[in-house]
Design a protein around this motif. Structure first.
Motif, PDB file in Angstrom:
ATOM      1  N   VAL A  78       0.802  -1.221   0.000  1.00 58.87           N
ATOM      2  CA  VAL A  78       0.000   0.000   0.000  1.00 58.87           C
ATOM      3  C   VAL A  78       0.838   1.274   0.000  1.00 58.87           C
ATOM      4  O   VAL A  78       0.299   2.359  -0.196  1.00 58.87           O
ATOM      5  CB  VAL A  78      -0.993   0.039   1.193  1.00 58.87           C
ATOM      6  N   GLY A  79       2.145   1.174   0.218  1.00 57.07           N
ATOM      7  CA  GLY A  79       2.964   2.382   0.250  1.00 57.07           C
ATOM      8  C   GLY A  79       4.439   2.088   0.135  1.00 57.07           C
ATOM      9  O   GLY A  79       4.888   0.969   0.414  1.00 57.07           O
ATOM     10  N   PHE A 106       4.927   7.559  -0.940  1.00 54.82           N
ATOM     11  CA  PHE A 106       3.666   7.403  -1.659  1.00 54.82           C
ATOM     12  C   PHE A 106       2.831   6.320  -0.998  1.00 54.82           C
ATOM     13  O   PHE A 106       3.341   5.253  -0.657  1.00 54.82           O
ATOM     14  CB  PHE A 106       3.912   7.028  -3.125  1.00 54.82           C
ATOM     15  N   VAL A 107       1.547   6.630  -0.835  1.00 50.62           N
ATOM     16  CA  VAL A 107       0.568   5.667  -0.357  1.00 50.62           C
ATOM     17  C   VAL A 107      -0.524   5.582  -1.415  1.00 50.62           C
ATOM     18  O   VAL A 107      -0.988   6.616  -1.911  1.00 50.62           O
ATOM     19  CB  VAL A 107      -0.011   6.089   1.005  1.00 50.62           C
ATOM     20  N   SER A 108      -0.922   4.372  -1.753  1.00 47.77           N
ATOM     21  CA  SER A 108      -1.952   4.211  -2.778  1.00 47.77           C
ATOM     22  C   SER A 108      -3.225   4.927  -2.341  1.00 47.77           C
ATOM     23  O   SER A 108      -3.563   4.945  -1.157  1.00 47.77           O
ATOM     24  CB  SER A 108      -2.219   2.736  -3.064  1.00 47.77           C
ATOM     25  N   GLY A 153       1.030   6.425   5.639  1.00 45.19           N
ATOM     26  CA  GLY A 153       1.990   7.512   5.434  1.00 45.19           C
ATOM     27  C   GLY A 153       2.733   7.851   6.711  1.00 45.19           C
ATOM     28  O   GLY A 153       3.961   7.979   6.720  1.00 45.19           O
ATOM     29  N   GLU A 154       2.000   7.993   7.791  1.00 46.87           N
ATOM     30  CA  GLU A 154       2.631   8.303   9.077  1.00 46.87           C
ATOM     31  C   GLU A 154       3.565   7.175   9.506  1.00 46.87           C
ATOM     32  O   GLU A 154       4.664   7.431  10.011  1.00 46.87           O
ATOM     33  CB  GLU A 154       1.566   8.549  10.137  1.00 46.87           C
ATOM     34  N   ALA A 155       3.160   5.924   9.297  1.00 44.87           N
ATOM     35  CA  ALA A 155       4.001   4.786   9.664  1.00 44.87           C
ATOM     36  C   ALA A 155       5.282   4.750   8.837  1.00 44.87           C
ATOM     37  O   ALA A 155       6.354   4.428   9.360  1.00 44.87           O
ATOM     38  CB  ALA A 155       3.216   3.485   9.506  1.00 44.87           C
ATOM     39  N   ARG A 172      -1.254  18.061   5.539  1.00 48.59           N
ATOM     40  CA  ARG A 172      -1.938  17.959   6.833  1.00 48.59           C
ATOM     41  C   ARG A 172      -1.224  16.943   7.723  1.00 48.59           C
ATOM     42  O   ARG A 172      -1.043  17.165   8.919  1.00 48.59           O
ATOM     43  CB  ARG A 172      -3.406  17.587   6.642  1.00 48.59           C
ATOM     44  N   LEU A 173      -0.807  15.820   7.134  1.00 46.05           N
ATOM     45  CA  LEU A 173      -0.038  14.836   7.883  1.00 46.05           C
ATOM     46  C   LEU A 173       1.314  15.415   8.284  1.00 46.05           C
ATOM     47  O   LEU A 173       1.718  15.331   9.444  1.00 46.05           O
ATOM     48  CB  LEU A 173       0.163  13.568   7.052  1.00 46.05           C
ATOM     49  N   TYR A 174       2.018  16.010   7.341  1.00 46.84           N
ATOM     50  CA  TYR A 174       3.352  16.534   7.614  1.00 46.84           C
ATOM     51  C   TYR A 174       3.323  17.609   8.701  1.00 46.84           C
ATOM     52  O   TYR A 174       4.213  17.658   9.553  1.00 46.84           O
ATOM     53  CB  TYR A 174       3.977  17.106   6.338  1.00 46.84           C
TER      54      TYR A 174
END
Length: 147
Positions: free
Chosen positions: A61-62, A85-87, A96-98, A128-130
């Motif tokens: 998935v990433g 990249f995350v699908s 993404g965070e992981a 937003r995650l970053y």
């Protein structure tokens, strides 16, 4: 349940699908030779690193790629997270965070002074995650393309 493992040669097909998704997201194209060399370097080169994230069903998935380099402001290396990249169908579930945490933990184990990365201003979802997991540096990125 998410599992993140170092990229291995047998991950090529799954990596390629995610890599192509990443390139499409950034409206970019690379020739096949560059893509081939990139994967080969990620799985055999001691300077480039890559990892792949799989969901609880084993589906890729990433991906994340990073490298380190010397710095003039510290005696330790900096860690540059170059590609993440995350699908699209897996976004919002923590991959993404992981993947960022995977690189952060690797950088800490390897004595890096910091982890940093760039993203497009228009990449609002990722930003937003970053903004949640890192501090904005306040710097503006410039580049000179070589012929």
């Amino acid at each position: 349940m998410l599992e993140i493992t170092p990229l291995q040669p047998q991950d090529r097909a799954e990596w390629l699908a995610l890599w192509n998704g990443y390139l499409t997201f950034y409206e970019s194209e690379l020739d096949q030779a560059t893509t081939d060399a990139t994967f080969d370097r990620l799985t055999t080169d001691a300077e480039l690193h890559g990892a792949i994230a799989r969901d609880g069903e084993g589906r890729a998935v990433g991906i994340v790629h990073w490298l380190t380099h010397p710095a003039t402001w510290t005696t330790s290396d900096y860690c540059y997270l170059e590609d993440l990249f995350v699908s699209p169908d897996a976004r919002g579930a923590g991959a993404g965070e992981a993947l960022i945490e995977h690189v952060r933990a690797w950088a800490e184990r390897n004595g890096c002074a910091k982890v940093y990365w760039l993203t497009a201003e228009s990449n609002e979802t990722a930003r937003r995650l970053y903004d949640r997991v890192a501090d904005r540096s306040g710097f503006i990125h410039y580049q000179i393309r070589m012929p």
